[in-house]
Each structure stands twice: as C-alpha cells, then as structure tokens.
Write a protein that holds these residues in place. Sequence first.
Motif, PDB file in Angstrom:
ATOM      1  N   VAL A  31       0.859  -1.185   0.000  1.00 38.68           N
ATOM      2  CA  VAL A  31       0.000   0.000   0.000  1.00 38.68           C
ATOM      3  C   VAL A  31       0.894   1.233   0.000  1.00 38.68           C
ATOM      4  O   VAL A  31       1.696   1.429   0.920  1.00 38.68           O
ATOM      5  N   LEU A  32       0.751   2.047  -1.031  1.00 42.90           N
ATOM      6  CA  LEU A  32       1.547   3.272  -1.162  1.00 42.90           C
ATOM      7  C   LEU A  32       0.691   4.482  -0.780  1.00 42.90           C
ATOM      8  O   LEU A  32      -0.415   4.649  -1.307  1.00 42.90           O
ATOM      9  N   ASP A  33       1.195   5.297   0.115  1.00 39.76           N
ATOM     10  CA  ASP A  33       0.503   6.527   0.513  1.00 39.76           C
ATOM     11  C   ASP A  33       0.639   7.543  -0.620  1.00 39.76           C
ATOM     12  O   ASP A  33       1.738   7.986  -0.952  1.00 39.76           O
ATOM     13  N   SER A  34      -0.500   7.906  -1.227  1.00 36.92           N
ATOM     14  CA  SER A  34      -0.476   8.843  -2.361  1.00 36.92           C
ATOM     15  C   SER A  34      -1.024  10.213  -1.981  1.00 36.92           C
ATOM     16  O   SER A  34      -1.552  10.932  -2.826  1.00 36.92           O
ATOM     17  N   SER A  35      -0.931  10.591  -0.709  1.00 42.55           N
ATOM     18  CA  SER A  35      -1.405  11.901  -0.269  1.00 42.55           C
ATOM     19  C   SER A  35      -0.460  12.998  -0.768  1.00 42.55           C
ATOM     20  O   SER A  35       0.697  12.735  -1.097  1.00 42.55           O
ATOM     21  N   PRO A  36      -0.924  14.270  -0.828  1.00 45.62           N
ATOM     22  CA  PRO A  36      -0.105  15.361  -1.385  1.00 45.62           C
ATOM     23  C   PRO A  36       1.220  15.576  -0.660  1.00 45.62           C
ATOM     24  O   PRO A  36       2.189  15.999  -1.285  1.00 45.62           O
ATOM     25  N   THR A  37       1.289  15.293   0.636  1.00 46.76           N
ATOM     26  CA  THR A  37       2.532  15.531   1.379  1.00 46.76           C
ATOM     27  C   THR A  37       3.664  14.623   0.918  1.00 46.76           C
ATOM     28  O   THR A  37       4.827  14.873   1.238  1.00 46.76           O
ATOM     29  N   MET A  38       3.338  13.581   0.159  1.00 48.65           N
ATOM     30  CA  MET A  38       4.383  12.703  -0.373  1.00 48.65           C
ATOM     31  C   MET A  38       5.193  13.395  -1.465  1.00 48.65           C
ATOM     32  O   MET A  38       6.228  12.887  -1.902  1.00 48.65           O
ATOM     33  N   MET A  96       2.150   5.335 -11.010  1.00 52.94           N
ATOM     34  CA  MET A  96       1.431   5.941  -9.891  1.00 52.94           C
ATOM     35  C   MET A  96       2.061   7.266  -9.485  1.00 52.94           C
ATOM     36  O   MET A  96       3.237   7.523  -9.760  1.00 52.94           O
ATOM     37  N   SER A  97       1.268   8.105  -8.822  1.00 52.87           N
ATOM     38  CA  SER A  97       1.758   9.410  -8.357  1.00 52.87           C
ATOM     39  C   SER A  97       0.863   9.904  -7.226  1.00 52.87           C
ATOM     40  O   SER A  97      -0.280   9.449  -7.088  1.00 52.87           O
ATOM     41  N   PRO A  98       1.339  10.836  -6.412  1.00 50.42           N
ATOM     42  CA  PRO A  98       0.494  11.395  -5.338  1.00 50.42           C
ATOM     43  C   PRO A  98      -0.720  12.131  -5.899  1.00 50.42           C
ATOM     44  O   PRO A  98      -0.642  12.757  -6.956  1.00 50.42           O
ATOM     45  N   LYS A  99      -1.828  12.060  -5.194  1.00 50.61           N
ATOM     46  CA  LYS A  99      -3.072  12.737  -5.560  1.00 50.61           C
ATOM     47  C   LYS A  99      -3.448  13.724  -4.468  1.00 50.61           C
ATOM     48  O   LYS A  99      -2.873  13.720  -3.382  1.00 50.61           O
ATOM     49  N   THR A 100      -4.431  14.579  -4.766  1.00 43.55           N
ATOM     50  CA  THR A 100      -4.847  15.578  -3.786  1.00 43.55           C
ATOM     51  C   THR A 100      -6.173  15.226  -3.123  1.00 43.55           C
ATOM     52  O   THR A 100      -6.714  16.027  -2.377  1.00 43.55           O
ATOM     53  N   SER A 101      -6.698  14.059  -3.397  1.00 41.37           N
ATOM     54  CA  SER A 101      -7.920  13.635  -2.727  1.00 41.37           C
ATOM     55  C   SER A 101      -7.598  13.215  -1.293  1.00 41.37           C
ATOM     56  O   SER A 101      -6.446  12.904  -0.969  1.00 41.37           O
ATOM     57  N   ASP A 102      -8.617  13.221  -0.445  1.00 42.94           N
ATOM     58  CA  ASP A 102      -8.416  12.808   0.942  1.00 42.94           C
ATOM     59  C   ASP A 102      -8.037  11.330   0.972  1.00 42.94           C
ATOM     60  O   ASP A 102      -8.795  10.482   0.504  1.00 42.94           O
ATOM     61  N   PRO A 103      -6.877  11.001   1.532  1.00 48.71           N
ATOM     62  CA  PRO A 103      -6.425   9.604   1.498  1.00 48.71           C
ATOM     63  C   PRO A 103      -7.185   8.736   2.501  1.00 48.71           C
ATOM     64  O   PRO A 103      -7.561   9.194   3.579  1.00 48.71           O
ATOM     65  N   GLN A 104      -7.395   7.502   2.127  1.00 51.73           N
ATOM     66  CA  GLN A 104      -8.041   6.526   2.995  1.00 51.73           C
ATOM     67  C   GLN A 104      -7.270   5.213   2.889  1.00 51.73           C
ATOM     68  O   GLN A 104      -6.941   4.773   1.788  1.00 51.73           O
ATOM     69  N   PHE A 105      -6.998   4.603   4.046  1.00 58.13           N
ATOM     70  CA  PHE A 105      -6.329   3.306   3.994  1.00 58.13           C
ATOM     71  C   PHE A 105      -7.298   2.279   3.420  1.00 58.13           C
ATOM     72  O   PHE A 105      -8.427   2.155   3.890  1.00 58.13           O
ATOM     73  N   PRO A 106      -6.888   1.533   2.400  1.00 58.34           N
ATOM     74  CA  PRO A 106      -7.824   0.630   1.720  1.00 58.34           C
ATOM     75  C   PRO A 106      -8.170  -0.591   2.563  1.00 58.34           C
ATOM     76  O   PRO A 106      -7.464  -0.952   3.506  1.00 58.34           O
ATOM     77  N   LEU A 107      -9.277  -1.223   2.206  1.00 57.35           N
ATOM     78  CA  LEU A 107      -9.684  -2.466   2.849  1.00 57.35           C
ATOM     79  C   LEU A 107      -8.857  -3.615   2.277  1.00 57.35           C
ATOM     80  O   LEU A 107      -8.961  -3.928   1.089  1.00 57.35           O
ATOM     81  N   VAL A 108      -8.015  -4.208   3.092  1.00 62.89           N
ATOM     82  CA  VAL A 108      -7.180  -5.323   2.662  1.00 62.89           C
ATOM     83  C   VAL A 108      -7.305  -6.451   3.677  1.00 62.89           C
ATOM     84  O   VAL A 108      -7.596  -6.227   4.855  1.00 62.89           O
ATOM     85  N   ASN A 109      -7.064  -7.666   3.204  1.00 61.51           N
ATOM     86  CA  ASN A 109      -7.160  -8.850   4.051  1.00 61.51           C
ATOM     87  C   ASN A 109      -5.782  -9.195   4.588  1.00 61.51           C
ATOM     88  O   ASN A 109      -4.878  -9.531   3.827  1.00 61.51           O
ATOM     89  N   GLY A 110      -5.625  -9.119   5.917  1.00 65.23           N
ATOM     90  CA  GLY A 110      -4.342  -9.422   6.518  1.00 65.23           C
ATOM     91  C   GLY A 110      -4.204 -10.848   6.990  1.00 65.23           C
ATOM     92  O   GLY A 110      -3.165 -11.224   7.531  1.00 65.23           O
ATOM     93  N   ARG A 111      -5.256 -11.660   6.771  1.00 70.52           N
ATOM     94  CA  ARG A 111      -5.182 -13.046   7.222  1.00 70.52           C
ATOM     95  C   ARG A 111      -4.387 -13.936   6.272  1.00 70.52           C
ATOM     96  O   ARG A 111      -3.690 -14.837   6.710  1.00 70.52           O
ATOM     97  N   ASP A 112      -4.529 -13.737   4.983  1.00 71.23           N
ATOM     98  CA  ASP A 112      -3.849 -14.600   4.013  1.00 71.23           C
ATOM     99  C   ASP A 112      -2.760 -13.873   3.231  1.00 71.23           C
ATOM    100  O   ASP A 112      -2.310 -14.344   2.190  1.00 71.23           O
ATOM    101  N   SER A 113      -2.351 -12.694   3.691  1.00 68.71           N
ATOM    102  CA  SER A 113      -1.310 -11.953   2.985  1.00 68.71           C
ATOM    103  C   SER A 113      -0.566 -11.045   3.954  1.00 68.71           C
ATOM    104  O   SER A 113      -1.090 -10.666   5.002  1.00 68.71           O
ATOM    105  N   GLN A 114       0.663 -10.706   3.588  1.00 73.15           N
ATOM    106  CA  GLN A 114       1.434  -9.715   4.327  1.00 73.15           C
ATOM    107  C   GLN A 114       1.163  -8.344   3.717  1.00 73.15           C
ATOM    108  O   GLN A 114       1.189  -8.192   2.492  1.00 73.15           O
TER     109      GLN A 114
END
Length: 519
Positions: A31-38, A96-114
């Motif tokens: 997961v890459l943080d694409s918020s403007p501060t990046m 990919m590149s940083p965006k100016t939309s409000d960032p949200q951590f995506p829904l990911v499954n941590g049970r079967d993946s790192q």
Amino acid sequence: MAVTIALLIALSIARPEIESLTGKNERIVIVLDSSPTMNTQTSDGKTRWQHAVEQAKGILDGGGPTTEFRVIDTSAATATAFTTERTEVRRLIDQMSPKTSDPQFPLVNGRDSQVYFISDGVAIHNTPSFVRRISVFESANNVGITAFEIRSIPSTPLGYEAYLEVQNFGQPAEAGITLSGTGGQRINKTVRLATGEIYKDVFDLSQFAGGGVRAAVQTKDDALALDDVAFAYLPVKRRTRTLLVTKGNHFLETVLKLNNHVELTVADPSNFHESSTVDAYIFDRFAPATMPARPALIIGTPSVPWLKAPQGEVEKPEITSWSDNHPVMQYVSVHDVAIAKASRIDPGNLTVIAASKQTPLIVASDKPKWVMLTFDLDSSDFPFHVGFPVFVDNVLAWFSREQLAIKRSPGVIDVPLANAQIRTIDGKTIPSDQQLGKTVFQTGEPGLYAATQGDDRVHVAVNLANPAFSDVNRSVFKTDSKAAGQHYWLRRELWFYMLFAAVVLISIEWFTYHRRITL
C-alpha cells in the motif's frame, strides 16, 4: 549422467520447493501513501514519493519466485490483482503518483497476505495492527498558502478584495508574497513568520483590471511547491445598461440612479420596445407579451404567457425560507421583510429563492435568466431595508456581469455547466468528459480555468489551500522492525534451475560423445 538428467527432469515436473532457497508461497500487498505531502522534497533532493517507490521495488526484489504481489494506493486510483509478474507490477508503480484527494487506507485482508504500508505518516496515522509500516518521513521546511479568494465588498458595488492566508509549517522563515494580475498589476510584501505562525491579510484590488489573479509565496529551502501558488478570478468591471420600464417608482429609480455601475434608462410601458443595446430589463408591474431576449427582473406578477400565472392572493405572507447560496441573495437578509399581499403561483421548475408557507415570494429562471417578485414594492417594506439596493445589484450582476470563480481542489474537477469546453488561463484546451449534466476534467496542479458553453462562462480556481496537506511535519510514523524484507538465494522457482542443469548436462554429454571422450 543420464540418470541425473532423468531425475532432474522428473523432479522439475513436480515443482519442488526449498523455503530457504526460494521462499514459501505467499501473498504480499504493498500500500503506497499517495497523499499530497508525499510530494515533499527531502535532503537528498528526492521526494518522499520517490523514496516510497524505491521501498516498494525493494519489497518486490525481496520476494520469493512464487510470491504474488498486489499494489494499492490510498487515493483509490490504483488497485491491482495478485500477480507474480514483477515487471508488470513495477510498471504500474512507475505510473502511480500522489493525488490531492483525501487519502483513505484501503480495505485489505491481513489473514492470508502480508501487508506493507509505505508512507510519511502525515495524512494517515492509524493503520490495522497486522500492517507492516515503512516510513519515508523526513522533517522539512514549508511555507504554504492555506487560503486565497477574491470576494465582493457589500458596501461597494463591484468592489472586490483579496483574502490571503499563509502559514509556516517549518523553521522560522522570511516569506515574500506577491499578488499579480493579468494587466501587469502587482502587490509585493515581505513578512517574517515564526514556526506555526499564520499570516492573514486583505488586499485592495481597486487598481487591478479584471481577469486572473495569482498569489505566490517564496521562501528559502521550501520543500513543497504545490501550495506555493494559488489563483482566483477578478470579474471585469463595467456598467450595466439597464432599462427600467415603469409608470413611476421612486424607490427603484433612486436605487438605480445611485448605483455608479448602472447606466439607467427609464421608459413608460406604453412606449416599451426591445433594444439590442440593453444588458438587462426591470419591469415594474408590467411585462411584454413575448419574452425579451435580455434578462429581466419582474416586480409583481403580470399576466403574460411566458410567466407563471397568478392563482389568487395571499394576505400578509411571512417569509419562512430563503436560499442564502443563490447569487441574488448574497449579503441580503429578508427574514424581517413585511409584505401586505402577494400572488399565489405554482413554481413548477423554477428556482424558489424566498418563500412563505403559502406561496413562493421570489423565484428565478436560469435559462432564460429572469427573476420575479410575486409582490410589488408598494405592498412591502422591502425598499426600506438596507438589503434592497444590494438585492437589485446582485440581480443585475447575475444577469450580465462576470461571476467570481468557483473553488476546487486539484484532482477530478466538476463544473456545473454541461457540454462545456475547458481552457487554461492562456487558452490551451483541456480534455474533459460529461457526467450527469456537468463537465468533468482532471488536473494535478493549481491553476485558473474557464469553462465555456455558448454564451455561458464559468471560471474555476483550482488551489490546494488545505492546512492538512501543507503541514508536512505532522507525523509520528516509524518503520516497524518486522517490516524488514527477506531475501532468498534464488530468483526463480527451483524447477527452472533443475531444467537448466539438465540442459547443461545434456550439452556436456553431447559434446563429450561427439569428441569421442566418452567412448
């Protein structure tokens, strides 16, 4: 040798695995943080985003041959499926590149993946417990524009001022502020800002010609360029040629004559005829049988085909609702206006600007443009209110004068104008799409744009102007010790090397046989 070759081929078909050599079968989500501060620049000249990309590619290199990867960003612009094709994943990361939309951590499954989250930790602090965090944060200096707009002055018709807000998010700094107009006008100012200090000021634009206005702030060692500029639009100032058609109305004539931005002509209803030189009409208890080509303000409810027919009268209607966000109601208060009587009408598809419980009192039509009061001025104290001259001027401004720019943030921009053509301030056409009666285009940087459709024009000021995105040092994000990637001896599955060894042995056997070494 023949037995060895046969065993290698047989074993490769079974696709054996040795975890210490090739790793285990696993899934990794990056997961890459694409918020403007990046976009913030670090001490080595690279941005936080560039460091994040390097970290992501490092995770790719550290995975085993059978590892499946998936890449997601926090702006919901990119989300791939799991794949072992690292070349494809690298290509997507490079796009990919940083965006100016409000960032949200995506829904990911941590049970079967790192799950690895690479971020500066400014816009997103809280992450699920199973996430392995990798920080690319480095403190930086930044002075940014957090607010900029041009607004009208209620006491001065066609008077405008610029409001500017600048904040220092780094070490104490000296900031140079410049406001520049399209006509070459400039305002320069230098201020000293302590850490966290906010500078606010209002600038007089009376010497500026109409058009785009650009605000810029310059400081030494500024790490984020996206918030160093901001744009707004100053409407072109000109007098509105207005024809008042009345049998006599002292209130209206006085208000219009005292307005320096109105060029007034008065006519009797019996002598009315349309004129191509008029910008707007004001009909007092009268309206022509056919709708005029120019916008009109109608006082009262004349019985003509193109207006809503009155359906009786309402005695002493009380204004219970009004639309503050409509342009004609800006800085106008009508809650205490007394009305002796008003006509009852069915608004249909008209915009109701003010109403009582029994009937609309002020209605408007967008296309064609006209505004109607369902009461006349003689049966109301509206002319005695301080908001009445402002209301009349607002109506004339909505009819024929340019409007202030609508404000948007970089990213996907929607303009409330269908089938419009989008151009930059220097006339370059921007690709756009149509969605639900709006025109939509995309931009990643601040700028001033014009949307035109026929005679309609809307200016759009795109600015970052967000303290949450300019505060590049608001982070407590640290790299987790468990986020260190693993590295394996082999970069492909074991069967590949077995087949390769078998081919080598076959080649050696062939060579020795034909050289008669093995005879």
